[in-house]
Motif scaffolding. Structure first.
Motif, PDB file in Angstrom:
ATOM      1  N   MET A  68       0.825  -1.207   0.000  1.00 51.36           N
ATOM      2  CA  MET A  68       0.000   0.000   0.000  1.00 51.36           C
ATOM      3  C   MET A  68       0.864   1.264   0.000  1.00 51.36           C
ATOM      4  SD  MET A  68      -2.932  -1.261  -0.231  1.00 51.36           S
ATOM      5  CE  MET A  68      -3.944   0.169  -0.025  1.00 51.36           C
ATOM      6  N   VAL A  69       2.164   1.101  -0.055  1.00 58.26           N
ATOM      7  CA  VAL A  69       3.097   2.224   0.049  1.00 58.26           C
ATOM      8  C   VAL A  69       3.041   3.204  -1.132  1.00 58.26           C
ATOM      9  CG1 VAL A  69       5.136   1.155  -0.982  1.00 58.26           C
ATOM     10  CG2 VAL A  69       5.404   2.769   0.885  1.00 58.26           C
ATOM     11  N   PRO A  70       2.586   2.807  -2.319  1.00 53.37           N
ATOM     12  CA  PRO A  70       2.561   3.796  -3.409  1.00 53.37           C
ATOM     13  C   PRO A  70       1.787   5.074  -3.084  1.00 53.37           C
ATOM     14  CG  PRO A  70       2.266   1.617  -4.327  1.00 53.37           C
ATOM     15  CD  PRO A  70       2.228   1.473  -2.820  1.00 53.37           C
ATOM     16  N   ARG A  71       0.779   5.001  -2.242  1.00 47.59           N
ATOM     17  CA  ARG A  71       0.018   6.206  -1.907  1.00 47.59           C
ATOM     18  C   ARG A  71       0.867   7.230  -1.160  1.00 47.59           C
ATOM     19  NH1 ARG A  71      -4.550   3.898   1.987  1.00 47.59           N
ATOM     20  NH2 ARG A  71      -4.792   2.713   0.111  1.00 47.59           N
ATOM     21  N   TYR A  72       1.947   6.783  -0.518  1.00 47.25           N
ATOM     22  CA  TYR A  72       2.857   7.689   0.185  1.00 47.25           C
ATOM     23  C   TYR A  72       4.057   8.071  -0.673  1.00 47.25           C
ATOM     24  CZ  TYR A  72       0.127   5.586   3.889  1.00 47.25           C
ATOM     25  OH  TYR A  72      -0.913   5.126   4.640  1.00 47.25           O
ATOM     26  N   VAL A  73       4.466   7.152  -1.525  1.00 52.45           N
ATOM     27  CA  VAL A  73       5.684   7.348  -2.304  1.00 52.45           C
ATOM     28  C   VAL A  73       5.423   8.148  -3.577  1.00 52.45           C
ATOM     29  CG1 VAL A  73       7.441   6.111  -3.632  1.00 52.45           C
ATOM     30  CG2 VAL A  73       6.836   5.332  -1.351  1.00 52.45           C
ATOM     31  N   LEU A  74       4.332   7.872  -4.254  1.00 51.96           N
ATOM     32  CA  LEU A  74       4.057   8.541  -5.541  1.00 51.96           C
ATOM     33  C   LEU A  74       4.051  10.068  -5.451  1.00 51.96           C
ATOM     34  CD1 LEU A  74       1.555   6.358  -7.573  1.00 51.96           C
ATOM     35  CD2 LEU A  74       3.723   7.303  -8.346  1.00 51.96           C
ATOM     36  N   PRO A  75       3.409  10.674  -4.458  1.00 50.97           N
ATOM     37  CA  PRO A  75       3.462  12.146  -4.413  1.00 50.97           C
ATOM     38  C   PRO A  75       4.881  12.693  -4.313  1.00 50.97           C
ATOM     39  CG  PRO A  75       1.733  11.346  -2.967  1.00 50.97           C
ATOM     40  CD  PRO A  75       2.504  10.143  -3.431  1.00 50.97           C
ATOM     41  N   LEU A  76       5.713  12.070  -3.485  1.00 52.48           N
ATOM     42  CA  LEU A  76       7.096  12.529  -3.349  1.00 52.48           C
ATOM     43  C   LEU A  76       7.900  12.297  -4.621  1.00 52.48           C
ATOM     44  CD1 LEU A  76       8.193  11.465   0.251  1.00 52.48           C
ATOM     45  CD2 LEU A  76       8.128  13.762  -0.687  1.00 52.48           C
ATOM     46  N   SER A  77       7.723  11.135  -5.236  1.00 53.61           N
ATOM     47  CA  SER A  77       8.514  10.845  -6.439  1.00 53.61           C
ATOM     48  C   SER A  77       8.060  11.699  -7.623  1.00 53.61           C
ATOM     49  CB  SER A  77       8.470   9.358  -6.783  1.00 53.61           C
ATOM     50  OG  SER A  77       7.173   8.935  -7.112  1.00 53.61           O
ATOM     51  N   LEU A  78       6.788  11.962  -7.732  1.00 49.82           N
ATOM     52  CA  LEU A  78       6.312  12.818  -8.827  1.00 49.82           C
ATOM     53  C   LEU A  78       6.741  14.273  -8.617  1.00 49.82           C
ATOM     54  CD1 LEU A  78       2.744  11.322  -9.403  1.00 49.82           C
ATOM     55  CD2 LEU A  78       4.792  11.020 -10.825  1.00 49.82           C
ATOM     56  N   LEU A  79       6.702  14.737  -7.377  1.00 51.91           N
ATOM     57  CA  LEU A  79       7.173  16.090  -7.068  1.00 51.91           C
ATOM     58  C   LEU A  79       8.670  16.206  -7.358  1.00 51.91           C
ATOM     59  CD1 LEU A  79       6.723  18.919  -5.820  1.00 51.91           C
ATOM     60  CD2 LEU A  79       7.314  17.875  -3.616  1.00 51.91           C
ATOM     61  N   GLY A  80       9.444  15.262  -6.872  1.00 47.36           N
ATOM     62  CA  GLY A  80      10.886  15.283  -7.105  1.00 47.36           C
ATOM     63  C   GLY A  80      11.229  15.189  -8.581  1.00 47.36           C
ATOM     64  N   GLY A  81      10.491  14.344  -9.314  1.00 49.60           N
ATOM     65  CA  GLY A  81      10.713  14.232 -10.754  1.00 49.60           C
ATOM     66  C   GLY A  81      10.400  15.529 -11.487  1.00 49.60           C
ATOM     67  N   SER A  82       9.362  16.213 -11.053  1.00 48.81           N
ATOM     68  CA  SER A  82       9.005  17.501 -11.670  1.00 48.81           C
ATOM     69  C   SER A  82      10.091  18.546 -11.427  1.00 48.81           C
ATOM     70  CB  SER A  82       7.677  18.006 -11.112  1.00 48.81           C
ATOM     71  OG  SER A  82       6.645  17.090 -11.386  1.00 48.81           O
ATOM     72  N   ILE A  83      10.624  18.562 -10.227  1.00 47.17           N
ATOM     73  CA  ILE A  83      11.710  19.494  -9.918  1.00 47.17           C
ATOM     74  C   ILE A  83      12.941  19.155 -10.750  1.00 47.17           C
ATOM     75  CG2 ILE A  83      13.278  20.306  -8.100  1.00 47.17           C
ATOM     76  CD1 ILE A  83      10.927  19.771  -6.123  1.00 47.17           C
ATOM     77  N   SER A  84      13.209  17.863 -10.922  1.00 47.54           N
ATOM     78  CA  SER A  84      14.354  17.437 -11.732  1.00 47.54           C
ATOM     79  C   SER A  84      14.214  17.886 -13.183  1.00 47.54           C
ATOM     80  CB  SER A  84      14.506  15.911 -11.692  1.00 47.54           C
ATOM     81  OG  SER A  84      14.794  15.469 -10.402  1.00 47.54           O
ATOM     82  N   ILE A  85      13.004  17.776 -13.735  1.00 50.54           N
ATOM     83  CA  ILE A  85      12.766  18.226 -15.111  1.00 50.54           C
ATOM     84  C   ILE A  85      12.999  19.733 -15.216  1.00 50.54           C
ATOM     85  CG2 ILE A  85      10.980  18.589 -16.865  1.00 50.54           C
ATOM     86  CD1 ILE A  85       9.793  15.885 -16.015  1.00 50.54           C
ATOM     87  N   LEU A  86      12.452  20.477 -14.269  1.00 46.65           N
ATOM     88  CA  LEU A  86      12.646  21.930 -14.256  1.00 46.65           C
ATOM     89  C   LEU A  86      14.137  22.273 -14.185  1.00 46.65           C
ATOM     90  CD1 LEU A  86      11.353  24.811 -13.962  1.00 46.65           C
ATOM     91  CD2 LEU A  86      11.578  24.453 -11.497  1.00 46.65           C
ATOM     92  N   HIS A  87      14.854  21.584 -13.321  1.00 51.54           N
ATOM     93  CA  HIS A  87      16.282  21.832 -13.151  1.00 51.54           C
ATOM     94  C   HIS A  87      17.055  21.483 -14.425  1.00 51.54           C
ATOM     95  CE1 HIS A  87      19.959  21.277 -10.267  1.00 51.54           C
ATOM     96  NE2 HIS A  87      20.129  22.264 -11.129  1.00 51.54           N
ATOM     97  N   TYR A  88      16.713  20.355 -15.042  1.00 48.30           N
ATOM     98  CA  TYR A  88      17.373  19.934 -16.276  1.00 48.30           C
ATOM     99  C   TYR A  88      17.124  20.943 -17.401  1.00 48.30           C
ATOM    100  CZ  TYR A  88      19.116  16.836 -19.929  1.00 48.30           C
ATOM    101  OH  TYR A  88      19.827  16.294 -20.975  1.00 48.30           O
ATOM    102  N   LEU A  89      15.894  21.424 -17.503  1.00 49.19           N
ATOM    103  CA  LEU A  89      15.577  22.440 -18.517  1.00 49.19           C
ATOM    104  C   LEU A  89      16.382  23.711 -18.282  1.00 49.19           C
ATOM    105  CD1 LEU A  89      11.708  22.038 -18.845  1.00 49.19           C
ATOM    106  CD2 LEU A  89      13.444  21.458 -20.551  1.00 49.19           C
TER     107      LEU A  89
END
Length: 146
Positions: A68-89
């Motif tokens: 059941m851990v995806p409900r806790y992990v997905l928000p953090l991983s999607l947020l972190g991934g979005s920041i990574s994309i912004l940083h890479y751009l």
């Protein structure tokens, strides 16, 4: 019945894999800053804030086989991934400049590494966040069917 055992085994392996990816990402960021001496920029810190808790959360979930851990992990991983994309751009697209320029310390547009002309630290972080997110989505869809 046999199919459910196999699906459960696959979900457990995905959970373990996601934890391993988060652990490698955390150790990699610590290597770059503490051993190589690369000073993290502001966006790097936000990515770390998203990644470091995943090591603990996914580690505990792996130990307990908590699917059941995806409900806790997905928000953090999607947020972190979005920041990574912004940083890479900000690093790779001329004139992108970011929404809020880094004003203290190292500029977010600087590249400490540039392997093969496109692999930078934010790219590595995005790869880790993407792998973790994909694993969590697969676990979510596999456990939803049961």
């Amino acid at each position: 019945m046999e199919e459910t055992k196999t699906e459960s085994r696959i979900s457990s392996l995905l959970l373990y894999g996601a934890w391993f990816v988060s652990l490698i990402a955390m150790l990699g960021s610590l290597y770059f800053s503490e051993i190589k001496g690369f000073i993290p920029c502001e966006l790097c810190w936000y990515q770390r804030i998203s990644m470091y808790p995943l090591v603990l959360i996914l580690g505990m979930a792996t130990f307990k086989n908590d699917l059941m851990v995806p409900r806790y992990v997905l928000p953090l991983s999607l947020l972190g991934g979005s920041i990574s994309i912004l940083h890479y751009l900000e690093q790779k697209v001329p004139g992108f400049g970011g929404i809020k320029p880094c004003v203290n310390g190292v500029p977010c547009s600087s590249e400490y590494i540039n392997w093969l002309g496109f692999i930078t630290i934010p790219f590595l972080a995005f790869t880790a966040f993407l792998l973790i997110s994909i694993a969590m989505l697969i676990i979510t869809f596999k456990t939803k069917d049961r």
